[in-house]
Design an enzyme around this catalytic site. Structure first.
Site, PDB file in Angstrom:
ATOM      1  N   HIS A  30      -2.153 -13.237  -0.439  1.00 21.29           N
ATOM      2  CA  HIS A  30      -2.232 -12.043   0.655  1.00 21.29           C
ATOM      3  C   HIS A  30      -0.887 -11.984   1.001  1.00 21.29           C
ATOM      4  O   HIS A  30      -0.225 -13.180   1.596  1.00 21.29           O
ATOM      5  CB  HIS A  30      -3.288 -12.516   1.942  1.00 21.29           C
ATOM      6  N   ASP A  31      -0.272 -10.819   1.356  1.00 20.92           N
ATOM      7  CA  ASP A  31       1.220 -10.714   1.733  1.00 20.92           C
ATOM      8  C   ASP A  31       1.522 -11.194   2.985  1.00 20.92           C
ATOM      9  O   ASP A  31       2.508 -11.713   3.220  1.00 20.92           O
ATOM     10  CB  ASP A  31       1.578  -9.134   1.529  1.00 20.92           C
ATOM     11  N   THR A  32       0.284 -11.251   3.873  1.00 21.04           N
ATOM     12  CA  THR A  32       0.951 -11.778   5.479  1.00 21.04           C
ATOM     13  C   THR A  32       0.917 -13.150   5.439  1.00 21.04           C
ATOM     14  O   THR A  32       1.534 -13.795   6.053  1.00 21.04           O
ATOM     15  CB  THR A  32      -0.273 -11.065   6.384  1.00 21.04           C
TER      16      THR A  32
ATOM     17  N   ARG B  91       7.325  -3.797  -4.879  1.00 23.63           N
ATOM     18  CA  ARG B  91       8.658  -4.366  -5.110  1.00 23.63           C
ATOM     19  C   ARG B  91       8.760  -5.625  -6.185  1.00 23.63           C
ATOM     20  O   ARG B  91       7.773  -6.322  -6.046  1.00 23.63           O
ATOM     21  CB  ARG B  91       9.170  -5.033  -3.875  1.00 23.63           C
TER      22      ARG B  91
ATOM     23  N   GLY C 129       8.815  -5.351   8.711  1.00 23.94           N
ATOM     24  CA  GLY C 129       9.765  -4.384   8.832  1.00 23.94           C
ATOM     25  C   GLY C 129      10.003  -4.055  10.264  1.00 23.94           C
ATOM     26  O   GLY C 129      11.132  -3.813  10.556  1.00 23.94           O
TER      27      GLY C 129
ATOM     28  N   THR D 125       3.207  -1.408  10.695  1.00 18.45           N
ATOM     29  CA  THR D 125       2.332  -0.311  10.942  1.00 18.45           C
ATOM     30  C   THR D 125       1.086  -0.868  11.903  1.00 18.45           C
ATOM     31  O   THR D 125       0.851  -0.278  12.799  1.00 18.45           O
ATOM     32  CB  THR D 125       1.650   0.297   9.734  1.00 18.45           C
TER      33      THR D 125
ATOM     34  N   SER E 149       4.581   0.969  -0.895  1.00 17.22           N
ATOM     35  CA  SER E 149       5.487   0.700  -2.230  1.00 17.22           C
ATOM     36  C   SER E 149       5.427  -0.744  -2.685  1.00 17.22           C
ATOM     37  O   SER E 149       4.942  -1.494  -1.861  1.00 17.22           O
ATOM     38  CB  SER E 149       6.921   0.977  -1.641  1.00 17.22           C
TER      39      SER E 149
ATOM     40  N   ALA F 205       0.962  -1.346   0.043  1.00 15.74           N
ATOM     41  CA  ALA F 205      -0.067   0.022  -0.149  1.00 15.74           C
ATOM     42  C   ALA F 205       0.856   1.239   0.010  1.00 15.74           C
ATOM     43  O   ALA F 205       0.290   2.261  -0.330  1.00 15.74           O
ATOM     44  CB  ALA F 205      -0.897  -0.169   1.054  1.00 15.74           C
TER      45      ALA F 205
END
Length: 480
Positions: free
Chosen positions: A241-243, A22, A415, A264, A20, A18
């Protein structure tokens, strides 16, 4: 599993974020995988006359630029491409599979009314009983219902990662881990809920077929396929889904571990073979979401570095802009706070004035407010870190109660995994061993699913496939 595949062509993983996006390239050197970040570009929603939208053309151009940059770096050719990203948002399609408009962003205000209106037709409790997930106005269901309320004509739709794959020639599908975030999937059948579609007045025939992560979707087609390196490239649905992809990138065996996807926001959970539900689970707002190999990601949304980001924004407005690393370093030397925050209090989820919001909560709890001068930023930082660690510990206690598991290890990915201060506090608060995972764990998981798909003949919905993914994750991200 061999230490390296016999087909040594490269692989590409695309991660849509959301903030950036890659494009990463995996190549083989002496039997070892080497992963390179080839292209990164900024992303973010844009306010249009019709609401808050994603700049679809910019996203497509950015990703395809990344793929073109991969071409000269992989003269051996690219064997496969897979895409993961954030959930819930979707692209509406015309009869030729072309985008009808820019997709709405999940933060658009239209979803608030849609949630209220939909629950007049089907109760929140019934929705929860069917789906087993936390009900949030950003979920796909409420967005589709917002389309209906606005009079937007019905159309086929795909979530963002699956849309890009289809644009390049893949079969249009709804990948399982992404589908479970729509709030349209029955947690028991693990397929679209006909009851929810019916009660919402939505056409189930316009939803794509659900497929498991690790599904081959066809060969790359179109202009990119004219490049020699992409002449025979497979398109694969990873854990879209990225998670779920980040969790797939954790090389942990056994049943005594939990995860924190830290950024976040924080997702605190564990992997189970079946959904976990019941009145107490619902009261605690845990979700059951799809994982690799038909596994279940049982977790809870917890506040995260949002609190710090909002404080930093407030201090920056006053001309004070210390780096997060400096703030964390200084915070370690602050005394342990006597009163901690309820980090999930709704007021702390709002935008702006975060130091003032924190102090309002402290005062309401009978504690003294902190000095809001920017020079006192380390004290705020220490309070936030200690409060997050306690909340993680509370959540993990509830996870053990609901699942019957005995947790001994925590893997922190994303992150926030680089936050050594918070990692230490989490270890102290929980009593568990804390392992720092890769900050790019979603990329690791994406590649691991591709390799398990290409190098095994295991059914993608089997536990054996999940084990194969874990082995590849271990190969790509060995313990340090």
């Amino acid at each position: 599993m061999s230490p390296a595949p016999t087909d040594r062509r490269a692989l590409v993983a695309v991660d849509l974020g959301a903030e950036s996006c890659r494009v990463s390239l995996l190549r083989w050197s002496d039997g070892k995988a080497e992963i390179q970040l080839v292209h990164r570009f900024l992303n973010g929603p844009i306010e249009r006359e019709t609401g808050l939208h994603w700049p679809l053309a910019k996203i497509i151009d950015g990703v395809e630029e990344g793929l073109r940059k991969c071409a000269p770096l992989a003269p051996e050719g690219v064997r496969s491409i897979a895409i993961d990203g954030w959930a819930v948002d979707y692209v509406r399609l015309d009869e030729n599979g072309q985008a009808l408009a820019e997709p709405f962003c999940y933060r658009d205000e239209r979803n608030v009314r849609a949630e209220v209106e939909l629950h007049k037709r089907i109760s929140a409790l019934r929705m929860r009983e069917i789906t087993g997930i936390e009900q949030l106005p950003l979920n796909t269901l409420y967005q589709l219902y917002a389309d209906r309320l606005s009079g937007t004509p019905e159309a086929r739709w795909l979530n963002l990662p699956e849309y890009l794959l289809a644009r390049w020639g893949a079969e249009p599908v709804a990948e399982f881990t992404n589908a479970t975030h729509t709030q349209l999937v029955d947690m028991d059948s693990r397929n679209w809920s006909r009851e929810i579609f019916r009660e919402a007045g939505l056409n189930i025939e316009l939803a794509a077929k659900i497929v498991p992560p690790g599904t081959l979707l066809g060969k790359l087609q179109g202009p990119l396929a004219q490049l020699p390196v992409f002449a025979d490239t497979e398109l694969i649905a990873p854990a879209c889904h990225d998670t779920a992809s980040a969790i797939a990138g954790i090389p942990a065996a056994g049943d005594d571990w939990a995860y924190i996807s830290s950024g976040t926001w924080s997702l605190v959970g564990t992997v189970t073979s079946l959904p976990v539900d019941g009145p107490n689970v619902r009261e605690d707002s845990f979700s059951n979401l799809g994982g690799v190999g038909n596994m279940n990601c049982f977790h809870k949304n917890v506040n995260g570095m949002w609190l710090m980001k909002q404080c930093q924004n407030a201090w920056a407005a006053l001309g004070h802009e210390p780096s997060i690393s400096d703030l964390l370093h200084d915070a370690e030397h602050e005394p342990v706070p006597q009163m901690l925050l309820d980090v999930d209090e709704p007021d702390l989820l709002r935008v702006g004035e975060m130091p003032q919001r924190i102090n309002r909560q402290l005062v309401a709890k009978g504690s003294q407010p902190l000095d809001e001068a920017p020079t006192n930023a380390p004290a705020f930082t220490a309070l936030i870190m200690h409060s997050l660690a306690r909340r993680y510990a509370e959540t993990l206690t509830r996870i053990q109660k609901h699942t019957g598991k005995v947790i001994r290890r925590i893997y922190i990915v994303g992150g926030g995994s680089q936050n050594t201060f918070l990692n230490r506090l989490t270890a102290e608060a929980t009593g568990f061993a804390v392992h720092r995972g890769s900050p790019e764990s979603s990329t690791i998981g994406n590649f691991a699913v591709q390799l398990a798909t290409l190098e095994s003949e295991l059914p993608a919905s089997s536990m054996e496939f999940a084990h194969a993914v874990r082995e590849w994750s271990l190969h790509l991200n060995p313990p340090s």
